[in-house]
Structure formats: structure tokens, C-alpha cells
Motif scaffolding. Structure first.
Motif, PDB file in Angstrom:
ATOM      1  N   GLN A 132     -83.832 -11.711  54.923  1.00  0.00           N
ATOM      2  CA  GLN A 132     -83.680 -13.067  54.394  1.00  0.00           C
ATOM      3  C   GLN A 132     -82.715 -13.086  53.217  1.00  0.00           C
ATOM      4  O   GLN A 132     -81.841 -13.966  53.129  1.00  0.00           O
ATOM      5  CB  GLN A 132     -85.039 -13.616  53.968  1.00  0.00           C
ATOM      6  CG  GLN A 132     -84.957 -15.019  53.368  1.00  0.00           C
ATOM      7  CD  GLN A 132     -86.317 -15.608  53.089  1.00  0.00           C
ATOM      8  OE1 GLN A 132     -87.062 -15.916  54.009  1.00  0.00           O
ATOM      9  NE2 GLN A 132     -86.648 -15.753  51.806  1.00  0.00           N
ATOM     10  N   GLN A 148     -85.576 -16.635  45.468  1.00  0.00           N
ATOM     11  CA  GLN A 148     -86.253 -15.549  46.176  1.00  0.00           C
ATOM     12  C   GLN A 148     -86.716 -14.449  45.241  1.00  0.00           C
ATOM     13  O   GLN A 148     -87.631 -13.692  45.572  1.00  0.00           O
ATOM     14  CB  GLN A 148     -85.317 -14.960  47.237  1.00  0.00           C
ATOM     15  CG  GLN A 148     -85.085 -15.870  48.422  1.00  0.00           C
ATOM     16  CD  GLN A 148     -84.083 -15.301  49.396  1.00  0.00           C
ATOM     17  OE1 GLN A 148     -84.434 -14.482  50.243  1.00  0.00           O
ATOM     18  NE2 GLN A 148     -82.832 -15.709  49.272  1.00  0.00           N
ATOM     19  N   THR A 208     -90.171 -15.540  44.737  1.00  0.00           N
ATOM     20  CA  THR A 208     -91.043 -15.634  45.910  1.00  0.00           C
ATOM     21  C   THR A 208     -91.159 -14.311  46.653  1.00  0.00           C
ATOM     22  O   THR A 208     -92.273 -13.816  46.874  1.00  0.00           O
ATOM     23  CB  THR A 208     -90.510 -16.715  46.871  1.00  0.00           C
ATOM     24  OG1 THR A 208     -89.147 -16.408  47.226  1.00  0.00           O
ATOM     25  CG2 THR A 208     -90.553 -18.095  46.226  1.00  0.00           C
ATOM     26  N   ASN A 209     -90.058 -13.719  47.005  1.00  0.00           N
ATOM     27  CA  ASN A 209     -90.069 -12.507  47.833  1.00  0.00           C
ATOM     28  C   ASN A 209     -89.991 -11.218  47.034  1.00  0.00           C
ATOM     29  O   ASN A 209     -90.305 -10.152  47.561  1.00  0.00           O
ATOM     30  CB  ASN A 209     -88.895 -12.519  48.828  1.00  0.00           C
ATOM     31  CG  ASN A 209     -88.980 -13.663  49.808  1.00  0.00           C
ATOM     32  OD1 ASN A 209     -88.791 -14.818  49.443  1.00  0.00           O
ATOM     33  ND2 ASN A 209     -89.261 -13.358  51.065  1.00  0.00           N
ATOM     34  N   ASN A 248     -95.175 -15.537  56.903  1.00  0.00           N
ATOM     35  CA  ASN A 248     -94.597 -16.515  55.978  1.00  0.00           C
ATOM     36  C   ASN A 248     -93.101 -16.260  55.775  1.00  0.00           C
ATOM     37  O   ASN A 248     -92.294 -17.191  55.733  1.00  0.00           O
ATOM     38  CB  ASN A 248     -95.312 -16.429  54.625  1.00  0.00           C
ATOM     39  CG  ASN A 248     -96.740 -16.917  54.689  1.00  0.00           C
ATOM     40  OD1 ASN A 248     -97.253 -17.176  55.768  1.00  0.00           O
ATOM     41  ND2 ASN A 248     -97.400 -17.020  53.552  1.00  0.00           N
ATOM     42  N   THR A 257     -91.141 -17.293  58.825  1.00  0.00           N
ATOM     43  CA  THR A 257     -90.968 -18.744  58.903  1.00  0.00           C
ATOM     44  C   THR A 257     -89.829 -19.211  57.998  1.00  0.00           C
ATOM     45  O   THR A 257     -88.954 -19.976  58.411  1.00  0.00           O
ATOM     46  CB  THR A 257     -92.267 -19.462  58.495  1.00  0.00           C
ATOM     47  OG1 THR A 257     -93.314 -19.066  59.386  1.00  0.00           O
ATOM     48  CG2 THR A 257     -92.096 -20.976  58.556  1.00  0.00           C
ATOM     49  N   SER A 258     -89.831 -18.744  56.747  1.00  0.00           N
ATOM     50  CA  SER A 258     -88.768 -19.158  55.819  1.00  0.00           C
ATOM     51  C   SER A 258     -87.412 -18.616  56.266  1.00  0.00           C
ATOM     52  O   SER A 258     -86.386 -19.300  56.146  1.00  0.00           O
ATOM     53  CB  SER A 258     -89.088 -18.692  54.399  1.00  0.00           C
ATOM     54  OG  SER A 258     -89.187 -17.284  54.325  1.00  0.00           O
ATOM     55  N   PHE A 318     -84.191 -20.912  56.998  1.00  0.00           N
ATOM     56  CA  PHE A 318     -82.908 -20.663  56.342  1.00  0.00           C
ATOM     57  C   PHE A 318     -81.792 -20.516  57.377  1.00  0.00           C
ATOM     58  O   PHE A 318     -80.685 -21.042  57.201  1.00  0.00           O
ATOM     59  CB  PHE A 318     -82.980 -19.391  55.487  1.00  0.00           C
ATOM     60  CG  PHE A 318     -83.505 -19.624  54.102  1.00  0.00           C
ATOM     61  CD1 PHE A 318     -82.923 -20.564  53.268  1.00  0.00           C
ATOM     62  CD2 PHE A 318     -84.576 -18.882  53.626  1.00  0.00           C
ATOM     63  CE1 PHE A 318     -83.398 -20.772  51.982  1.00  0.00           C
ATOM     64  CE2 PHE A 318     -85.067 -19.086  52.346  1.00  0.00           C
ATOM     65  CZ  PHE A 318     -84.475 -20.027  51.522  1.00  0.00           C
TER      66      PHE A 318
END
Length: 480
Positions: free
Chosen positions: A14, A79, A82-83, A416, A419-420, A424
């Protein structure tokens, strides 16, 4: 398909997707902003309306790239929260503040003056407008500086130490001026400028080849060629210095860049691999074409071959980069494009010296113009390839030698992230197609050569005499 259940792998994919997509746009805006400074400065000096109309035309492509760059850049930074939350917690005191500087200093400066640059024609004094254009260019390139400071620090951490899993800064300026910083900033600066020059040159060549505004775009092609004379060889030289730096600070990356598995001892020049097929499982190259002693002399000439050139087998598999083939060929693509663009510059310069780039003859240079069109996207490919080498080659470290990538990722469900990642990919695909559509519309429509010029009251199209500034009182729609 096991990677679909691996949070770390999905988070890396991602981030790679968002970074690769985002990088397409600021690469052009940072370099094109300098070009706009040049053509507007030429207009102010000569009062030649062609330069004014160049500034107006190319600024349309600038603002299109700027908008997509903003839209795609913000999710990339989010990110880190989040990641990559453990990573952010560990290095946020320095890394977060540098990203904050990029937003507060650079982006705000660029965005703040952008409105004056786009809509201030005839509304503000030419000197003020030119100042706005300079500030836009300065802000765009200041953004590059801060981003490269942050990334270079991850490559060569300095200015502090890890204490209980958190990096404590003891010397802020030493951290900023980390060993990779100067050459990395310089390499990226010239990369963005070179990419922009060949994009502008390629678009100009397309117009000339299609017999549209030949004299107008012969001028822009000559401007970028004059700049490329200095930029292309400098970029190759700085790239070489960067490779020497990698050899000193990140020998595992160098070994991956050269698909070198065995160590060449001190005093024995290492062979240079021209092409190879790396086999990570077998820890060897299935086949390769080498130049005897080439790599050793390139890297160690100044050191009289006093140091060994280490191969990948010197490190445990867990401590060296994976995807060696990707790193190996990305480096060669980047380097090959650099030499190709330098060769195109020399060919074009020769034709210029022979008088073949005059408005009367330039249309006859079919193959030269086709080559410029072919070269237009190559700078993007080189930049993306360079960042693959830079970041994939740093693995398995998020912060080189300090924090492993596996330990830097957030502990969130893989579903999750998938999905993101999918969202994207969809949104960025739409943005990419939309940008190509609107960009092609701007190019197909072409420049407005009847556009009234502020400060010139009904003068002929090629008037070069200075004129008193006369504010343009028409509505903004008419000025566009």
C-alpha cells in the motif's frame, strides 16, 4: 496468495502504491516551476510576448499536476499513523517534525503564492507576480529538500541514539545533515529538473512534428536544451557520487544493486555485472555478462583498492535485501535512462550548432523530434526506479540498522489493509486517467497566441521593446 494475509506485506504494498503514484506529480511541478521562473524572467527582460504566453500555457499543466500531487500526497503521510504506528512512535520526535516542516514551510509557501502566480496577471505589478512565481518554485523545491532530509535520515540515522525503543535526538542539526542528505537532495533536485525539461521538450517536439506553432515551440525546445546541457551530465556525476556513498554506508544495498554474491577481497578489482539473472534461492546468478575488474575500479579507484567489495553471502539472509532482481534491474534502468538522455542532449546540441533547430529547419528533424517525444516519460521511469533501489534496497530495515520493517508495522487485521489498498488502487486509477484526460485536453488545445499581454497596449505579436505596465482590467474569465 499467502501475502493476502500478511499485514506487513500488504502495508508495504500500500505504501509503495501511494508513493509511486504520488511521486509522478511533484517530480514535474518542482522542475517545471523553475522553467516558469526562467520564461517569466525572459518576458520581463525582453517584453517578448512569446515568453509571456509560454508562462501562461505551461502553468496550466503545472497547476493540474499540483492538484493531483496534493490529493495523492496526504493519504501517504497519514499511513505513518495508521499502518506504521510503532515506527512513528519510535522516530516521531525527529521524523514527524521534518514532515511537519515540509507541510508548514514548503507546501504552504507554494500554495500561498500559487494563486497570485495563476490569477495575478494584470492585477499585480509584474515584479510582484514574478516574486510569486519564484516563491512557488522555491516552495516546491523546499518540499523536496525536507522529504529527502527525512528519507536520508532513515538511510543513515544520525544525531542521536535509540533508547528503550525510541530515537532520542541529541543534535538536531546533525540529524538533518546526515551523511546521505547533501547528495540525496542534489540527486533528486536534478532528477526533477531533468524530468521536467524532457517533458516540456517532448511536448514541444510533438507540436513541431505536427506542424503546430513551430516557431513558438522551437523556442521552448531550445530553452530546455540549453538547461539540459548542464543538467544531464551533472545528474550522472551526482548519481555516481551517490553510488559511492551507498558502497560506504550500505554495502548490502550495493551488493543487491550489482547482484554480487561473492566477496572480492582487497587488492582484487571486482567485476562489473552488465546483465544478469539473479537467483536468490541458489544465492547466485543463473547467468551474467560481466566486465572484468569494472566495479572495483569504479568504486575503489581513489582508495587504491584498499577495501574488499562485499557480496551478499557476507550477511545472513534475514539481514540483506530481498527481491534482488528488482533492485538490480531498477538500478540499470535508472542509469541507462540517464545516459540515454545525455546522449539525446548531445545529439540535439549538435543539430543546434549546425543551425538545424531554426524555425525554418526544425520541422525537418523528424527522428530527433520523435526521440524527444519518446524521451518525455523516461524521466518518470528513472525517478521511480531510483526510489525502488533506494527503499527496497534498504530492507529489511525501515530505519537502517535500527528498526526492522517487520517491527515497524501496525498490528491491524490484514483484511483491513487489503480493503484500504483496494480502495487506493481504484481511486488512484481514476485520478490517473482523469489527469491524462485533462492534460491531453490542455495539450490538444494548445497555447492561445492571441492572448493579450499585460503592459503591452495592442502591440504586434513579436514586439520586443519595453512598455509601461498597464493593469488588465478585464474580468478574470476573459484573461484566461
Amino acid at each position: 496468495m499467502q501475502f493476502l494475509t500478511d499485514t506487513v506485506v500488504l502495508s508495504r504494498i500500500q505504501f509503495a502504491l501511494t508513493a509511486i503514484f504520488h511521486m509522478l506529480w511533484p517530480v514535474l511541478t518542482t522542475g517545471m516551476a523553475i522553467y516558469l521562473v526562467i520564461v517569466e524572467g525572459l518576458w520581463l527582460k525582453t517584453r517578448n510576448p512569446d515568453y509571456y504566453r509560454h508562462a501562461r500555457f505551461w502553468s496550466k499543466l503545472y497547476v493540474l499536476n499540483f492538484g493531483i500531487g496534493v490529493a495523492s500526497g496526504l493519504p501517504m503521510e497519514f499511513q505513518f499513523g495508521t499502518n506504521w504506528a510503532p515506527f512513528s512512535e519510535a522516530v516521531g520526535d525527529f521524523f514527524g517534525s521534518i514532515l511537519g516542516f515540509e507541510g508548514a514551510m514548503a507546501f504552504m509557501l507554494e500554495a500561498g503564492f500559487l494563486g497570485i502566480m495563476l490569477f495575478g496577471w494584470g492585477r499585480v505589478h509584474p515584479a510582484i507576480h514574478y516574486l510569486a512565481t519564484i516563491m512557488v518554485a522555491f516552495g516546491a523545491n523546499l518540499s523536496t529538500f525536507w522529504i529527502l532530509v527525512a528519507n536520508s535520515w532513515l538511510q543513515t540515522p544520525s544525531g542521536g541514539e535509540m533508547v528503550n525503543g525510541k530515537f532520542i535526538v541529541s543534535d538536531y542539526f546533525q540529524a538533518i545533515s546526515n551523511p546521505f542528505m547533501v547528495k540525496s537532495v542534489s540527486h533528486m533536485f536534478f532528477a526533477t529538473l531533468e524530468t521536467s525539461l524532457f517533458v516540456i521538450g517532448g511536448i514541444s517536439a510533438w507540436y513541431i512534428l505536427n506542424n503546430r506553432h513551430q516557431e513558438f515551440f522551437a523556442r521552448s525546445l531550445k530553452i530546455v536544451l540549453a538547461a539540459a546541457v548542464a543538467v544531464t551530465p551533472l545528474q550522472i556525476y551526482i548519481g555516481h557520487l551517490s553510488a559511492e556513498q551507498v558502497a560506504h554506508y550500505q554495502p548490502t544495498k550495493l551488493a543487491a544493486m550489482e547482484a554480487k554474491w561473492e566477496t572480492s577481497p582487497a587488492g582484487q578489482p571486482a567485476d562489473w555485472s552488465l546483465l544478469a539473472l539473479p537467483d536468490e534461492a541458489g544465492q547466485k546468478n543463473k547467468w551474467e555478462i560481466t566486465i572484468p575488474n569494472g566495479l572495483g575500479y569504479i568504486l575503489e579507484f581513489k582508495k587504491n583498492l584498499s577495501e574488499p567489495v562485499r557480496g551478499l553471502k557476507e550477511w545472513a539472509p534475514s539481514d540483506r535485501p530481498r527481491m534482488v532482481g528488482l533492485i538490480y534491474y531498477s538500478f540499470r534502468i535508472m542509469s541507462g535512462i540517464g545516459f540515454f538522455l545525455a546522449g539525446l542532449m548531445l545529439w540535439s546540441l549538435l543539430q543546434w550548432l549546425l543551425g538545424n533547430l531554426s524555425p525554418e529547419k526544425i520541422g525537418q528533424q523528424k527522428w530527433l523530434l520523435r526521440t524527444w517525444i519518446f524521451a518525455a516519460p523516461l524521466g518518470y521511469i528513472a525517478v521511480e526506479s531510483g526510489w525502488i533501489v533506494r527503499c527496497v534496497g534498504r530492507q529489511p530495515w525501515a530505519m537502517y540498522g535500527q528498526i526492522r520493517t517487520a517491527d515497524a508495522a501496525s498490528h491491524i487485521p490484514a483484511g483491513n489493509v487489503l480493503t484500504s489498498l483496494t480502495l487506493f488502487a481504484v481511486v488512484y486509477s481514476i485520478l490517473f486517467v482523469s489527469t491524462l484526460y485533462f492534460g491531453s485536453r490542455i495539450i490538444r488545445h494548445g497555447p492561445n497566441l492571441e492572448l493579450p499581454v499585460p503592459g503591452l497596449d495592442d502591440q504586434p505579436a513579436m514586439e520586443t521593446e519595453p512598455a509601461t505596465f498597464i493593469p488588465d482590467q478585464r474580468p478574470a474569465e476573459a484573461q484566461q
